[in-house]
Design an enzyme around this catalytic site. Structure first.
Site, short mmCIF file in Angstrom:
data_model
loop_
_atom_site.label_atom_id
_atom_site.label_comp_id
_atom_site.label_asym_id
_atom_site.label_seq_id
_atom_site.Cartn_x
_atom_site.Cartn_y
_atom_site.Cartn_z
N GLU A 94 0.84 -1.21 0.00
CA GLU A 94 0.00 0.00 0.00
C GLU A 94 0.87 1.26 0.00
O GLU A 94 0.56 2.23 -0.68
CB GLU A 94 -0.93 -0.01 1.21
CG GLU A 94 -2.04 -1.04 1.10
CD GLU A 94 -2.86 -1.14 2.38
OE1 GLU A 94 -4.10 -1.03 2.29
OE2 GLU A 94 -2.27 -1.31 3.44
N TYR A 95 1.97 1.22 0.78
CA TYR A 95 2.90 2.36 0.79
C TYR A 95 3.48 2.57 -0.61
O TYR A 95 3.56 3.69 -1.11
CB TYR A 95 4.03 2.11 1.79
CG TYR A 95 5.06 3.22 1.80
CD1 TYR A 95 4.92 4.32 2.64
CD2 TYR A 95 6.17 3.18 0.95
CE1 TYR A 95 5.85 5.34 2.64
CE2 TYR A 95 7.11 4.19 0.94
CZ TYR A 95 6.94 5.27 1.79
OH TYR A 95 7.88 6.28 1.77
N ASP A 96 3.88 1.48 -1.25
CA ASP A 96 4.48 1.58 -2.59
C ASP A 96 3.49 2.17 -3.59
O ASP A 96 3.88 2.94 -4.48
CB ASP A 96 4.93 0.19 -3.08
CG ASP A 96 6.11 -0.34 -2.28
OD1 ASP A 96 6.86 0.49 -1.72
OD2 ASP A 96 6.28 -1.56 -2.21
N LYS A 145 14.18 -10.40 -0.81
CA LYS A 145 14.30 -9.10 -0.14
C LYS A 145 13.82 -9.28 1.31
O LYS A 145 12.62 -9.33 1.58
CB LYS A 145 13.47 -8.04 -0.86
CG LYS A 145 13.71 -6.62 -0.37
CD LYS A 145 12.98 -5.63 -1.27
CE LYS A 145 13.31 -4.20 -0.86
NZ LYS A 145 12.81 -3.86 0.48
N CYS A 174 -24.35 10.77 14.59
CA CYS A 174 -23.06 10.30 15.08
C CYS A 174 -23.28 9.32 16.24
O CYS A 174 -24.00 9.66 17.20
CB CYS A 174 -22.22 11.48 15.56
SG CYS A 174 -20.69 11.00 16.38
#
Length: 661
Positions: free
Chosen positions: A33-35, A111, A399
């Site tokens: 997700e970061y990539d 890796k 809410c």
């Protein structure tokens, strides 16, 4: 959403996750997700180079240096690799290499998912161990490195100087054993988290107890001995007693590389250690020199990132969480499922449009992606497995925390709580105020904020500055730590009073107002009172201000609660004056775009960037025909070359300083 706004949003998200990953060893999203976030930012910056800035995450390595450990400058910069995600990208890389060097060979390696360290040996003896840090400066973990049994403390070949790079990790078996014990109150959910947190402990005995391990994967410096290939260095390192990255393979064709990458991917869940991809490197060291580097990554290697693992499970219920801006985020409660050794029981559903577009109902069987250590995302529902008892879900109109009406954003998908006194919003608002991006109050993290607010010590951000009045009581109760921890926190709170005004405005968490917008405000107004009383006509004329941002600022400062809050902050001694507004009235760089490259003698890049922006200029990360000046230091590289080709004016730091006089 326009490109500029999305770029700024991505930068803030990525910087936040960089801090979580590199500095706190507590990532909240998967590597994949970061990539994807990083890739989206890079693509947008390539498409819109005028929005690239020198402090963009695409221009630097993520981590910073932890304050408690000794800083050490790297002899060789610790660089990242270009990520690829598809078979086609691997083939493209191989073909490009073949077009530039003759008969290349490639080494394919796992890796390893751990923490990179550089090991230094002088005359055969281990003398230092350094973390990656920001790529230029790391931190010494030498005393901890000595506690890792698989690291040789002395090697048979007595080279004058040797430096190798490896990945410190924790086996899955050790992780399962250790995680049952006390881990300093931290929630380490993966072996990588715990290994990284352990290696940076200040007590080496903790490292010894947690049985860390290492795989060495690169030889950086070998004074007195030459090699012709990477595989040759790995063989030599093994003979010296190092445990090198396992099961690496030498390949010659793209087909062969892809087959082995796929083979690694198929067995990754059965390995005794974690991996987050496969690395493909050109083997011959001279070929690497011919291929060279870009400004950030080598052209002779890529890292293939495997897509997330997916599994089926059942949605048992859907509930909402309330964010600091009042956003209601639906969360699926799942039948627990194990993904690569991690139990997953929740998954974000983002918003109502996401639920509707994927036709997700309570009771559905759904496909979820590999979580790693985060709440995963639902990929899709499987309607053919839907039971007759399945129930459609709609985000509530009130809410669930404060019972205020919920409203949908104009031209947006988010639904928010309209209540100003919603406790869930208040907690997240205080957390953001204290965060590194805002007032940077070290030690006031989410768990402490929640405890202090639940106990009634904090009701709004101004109350933070009155915690000192309760010092003895807080020590006695122990709800946020012991005496030393509390005193450190109170000192950090006092220190934050002197922050510049842009940090305070950022900390307010005004909708549509981030760090850059706060900087624009404090560059054009002398103090918080002037900003509070600014008119629409004044705001709309500011750089990068549009109707939406201007109205957000007006709406925030028009509220009585805001004015009361500002009064409380002033009485507490928090700085409300801008230190840059006077100098910013000088707009000598308006309409000018700078590119900063290389190492400047005295100024850091962020300092030079701030000076340029204070005088009305812009900073880009790439050279184009729109560039006005290239501010160049040592080892300027390809940007300098491109500037010369385009005839862009090149200046050094001395000339830049003259421009400021």
């Amino acid at each position: 959403m326009n490109a500029k706004k999305r770029i700024e949003e991505l930068r803030e998200i990525i910087e936040y996750h960089n801090e979580k990953y590199y500095d706190e060893e507590q990532p909240e999203i998967t590597d994949y997700e970061y990539d994807q976030l990083a890739r989206e930012l890079e693509e947008l910056e390539n498409k819109y180079p005028e929005y690239v800035t020198a402090d963009s995450p695409t221009q630097k390595v993520g981590g910073s240096v932890k304050r408690e450990l000794r800083k050490v400058e790297h002899d060789v910069p610790v660089i990242s690799l270009q990520n690829v995600f598809t078979k086609e990208e691997i083939y493209s890389f191989v073909n490009r290499v073949y077009s530039q060097v003759s008969n290349p060979k490639f080494v394919v390696e796992m890796k390893i998912d751990g923490l990179s360290v550089m090991l230094r040996y002088h005359n055969g003896k281990l003398t230092e161990g350094i973390t990656r840090g920001n790529g230029q400066v790391g931190e010494s973990v030498y005393e901890n490195i000595l506690e890792i049994k698989s690291i040789p403390k002395e090697i048979p070949t007595k080279l004058t100087y040797l430096e190798v790079r490896g990945e410190v990790y924790m086996s899955n078996e050790t992780f399962e054993r250790i995680i049952q014990k006390d881990t300093d109150g931290q929630k380490y959910k993966t072996p990588r988290n715990l290994a990284a947190g352990t290696l940076r402990q200040l007590d080496p005995s903790v490292v010894r107890e947690r049985n860390l391990d290492i795989f060495v994967f690169n030889l950086e410096i070998s004074e007195g001995k030459d090699f012709t290939s990477h595989s040759e260095t790995l063989e030599w390192l093994e003979k010296q007693g190092f445990t090198t990255v396992p099961e690496y393979k030498i390949c010659t064709t793209a087909d062969e590389i892809w087959r082995y990458v796929s083979e690694i991917g198929e067995k990754r869940s059965s390995l005794s250690f974690g991996i987050d991809g496969a690395v493909i490197k050109v083997d011959n060291l001279n070929d690497r020199r011919i291929l060279g580097m870009t400004s950030r990554v080598p052209k002779w290697a890529v890292a293939f990132k495997y897509p997330p693992e997916q599994k089926e499970t059942v949605i048992k219920d859907i509930k909402v969480q309330i964010g600091r801006t009042g956003r209601l985020t639906p969360l699926a409660h799942l039948e627990p499922v194990i993904l690569a050794g991690t139990e997953v029981s929740k998954a974000t559903l983002h918003n109502q449009d996401f639920i509707d577009s994927k036709d997700i109902q309570i009771g559905d069987t759904v496909v979820i992606q590999k979580a790693g250590d985060i709440i995963p995302e639902v990929v899709r529902s499987i309607p053919e497995k839907r039971p007759s008892s399945a129930v459609k879900y709609t985000i509530p109109q009130k809410c669930p925390i404060c019972n205020s009406p919920t409203v949908r954003d104009d031209n947006g998908a988010d639904i928010r709580c309209s209540g100003n006194e919603c406790f869930a919003q208040m907690i997240r608002g205080v957390i953001y105020f204290a965060s590194k991006d805002a007032m940077d109050i070290e030690g006031l993290g989410p768990s402490k904020v929640e405890s202090l607010m639940s106990e009634g010590y904090i009701r709004d951000i101004a109350d933070i500055y009155h915690l000192g009045e309760f010092r003895d009581e807080l020590i006695e109760k122990g709800i946020i730590g012991r005496e030393k921890s509390i005193d450190n926190l109170l000192n950090a709170i006092d220190k934050s009073k002197e922050n510049d005004l842009d940090q305070l405005i950022t900390g307010f968490g005004i909708k549509n107002v981030g760090k850059q917008t706060a900087r624009v405000l404090t560059s054009n107004f002398a103090d918080l009172d002037e900003i509070s009383n600014a008119t629409y006509d004044q705001l709309i004329m500011l750089p990068d201000f549009g109707e939406v941002v201007a109205n957000s600022v007006l709406n925030f400062f028009s509220q009585n609660s805001t004015r009361d809050l500002i009064d409380k902050l002033k009485k507490a001694g928090v700085n409300t004056k801008s230190r840059v507004s006077e100098i910013s009235k000088d707009d000598r760089f308006t309409g000018k775009t700078f590119v900063i490259t290389g190492t400047l003698p005295n100024l850091r890049r962020d300092e030079a960037t701030q000076l340029i922006q204070m005088y009305g200029g812009k900073v880009s990360g790439s050279v184009s025909k729109k560039t006005s000046f290239v501010l160049a230091g040592e080892e300027a590289g390809s940007k300098l070359t491109k500037a010369e080709e385009l005839g862009i004016k090149i200046i050094d730091e001395e000339e830049f300083n003259n421009m400021l006089k």
